[in-house]
Design a protein around this motif. Sequence first.
Motif, PDB file in Angstrom:
ATOM      1  N   GLN A  31      -3.850   3.735   4.852  1.00  0.00           N
ATOM      2  CA  GLN A  31      -4.956   2.807   5.014  1.00  0.00           C
ATOM      3  C   GLN A  31      -4.790   1.588   4.111  1.00  0.00           C
ATOM      4  OE1 GLN A  31      -8.869   4.333   4.123  1.00  0.00           O
ATOM      5  NE2 GLN A  31      -9.846   2.652   5.213  1.00  0.00           N
ATOM      6  N   ALA A  32      -4.340   1.801   2.890  1.00  0.00           N
ATOM      7  CA  ALA A  32      -4.147   0.683   1.967  1.00  0.00           C
ATOM      8  C   ALA A  32      -3.055  -0.267   2.459  1.00  0.00           C
ATOM      9  CB  ALA A  32      -3.800   1.196   0.567  1.00  0.00           C
ATOM     10  N   LEU A  33      -2.023   0.274   3.086  1.00  0.00           N
ATOM     11  CA  LEU A  33      -0.901  -0.541   3.549  1.00  0.00           C
ATOM     12  C   LEU A  33      -1.146  -1.162   4.913  1.00  0.00           C
ATOM     13  CD1 LEU A  33       2.030   1.797   2.462  1.00  0.00           C
ATOM     14  CD2 LEU A  33       1.480  -0.450   1.480  1.00  0.00           C
ATOM     15  N   SER A  34      -1.825  -0.431   5.800  1.00  0.00           N
ATOM     16  CA  SER A  34      -1.936  -0.878   7.195  1.00  0.00           C
ATOM     17  C   SER A  34      -3.361  -1.087   7.674  1.00  0.00           C
ATOM     18  CB  SER A  34      -1.279   0.168   8.109  1.00  0.00           C
ATOM     19  OG  SER A  34       0.037   0.421   7.713  1.00  0.00           O
ATOM     20  N   GLY A  35      -4.331  -0.720   6.861  1.00  0.00           N
ATOM     21  CA  GLY A  35      -5.728  -0.811   7.292  1.00  0.00           C
ATOM     22  C   GLY A  35      -6.123   0.418   8.067  1.00  0.00           C
TER      23      GLY A  35
END
Length: 92
Positions: free
Chosen positions: A87-91
Amino acid sequence: CTLADLSALADAARYVGRAELAEKALLALRSRDAQGSGSRAAFLLGRSREGRGDTRGAKSWYETALRESPSGPFAAEALAGRMRTTQALSGA
């Protein structure tokens, strides 16, 4: 030193905030005992990297932990870590 000593060193280093020393001990543990302690060490390396803000490195270690022990004692936490880092890298 023994595998138990390496594991104790990694744990002690993590508890007192010596992340680099903990990572060195965990990497040594993985190289000497990949079958036995490898997935635990991979999970802890993921947690360490995530705590230091290295999201990509953390995701990679969480994936390694899951690949090596998909139903092991750290599988649920490794999956949660992989989800957080994804989630932090790709949403969402």
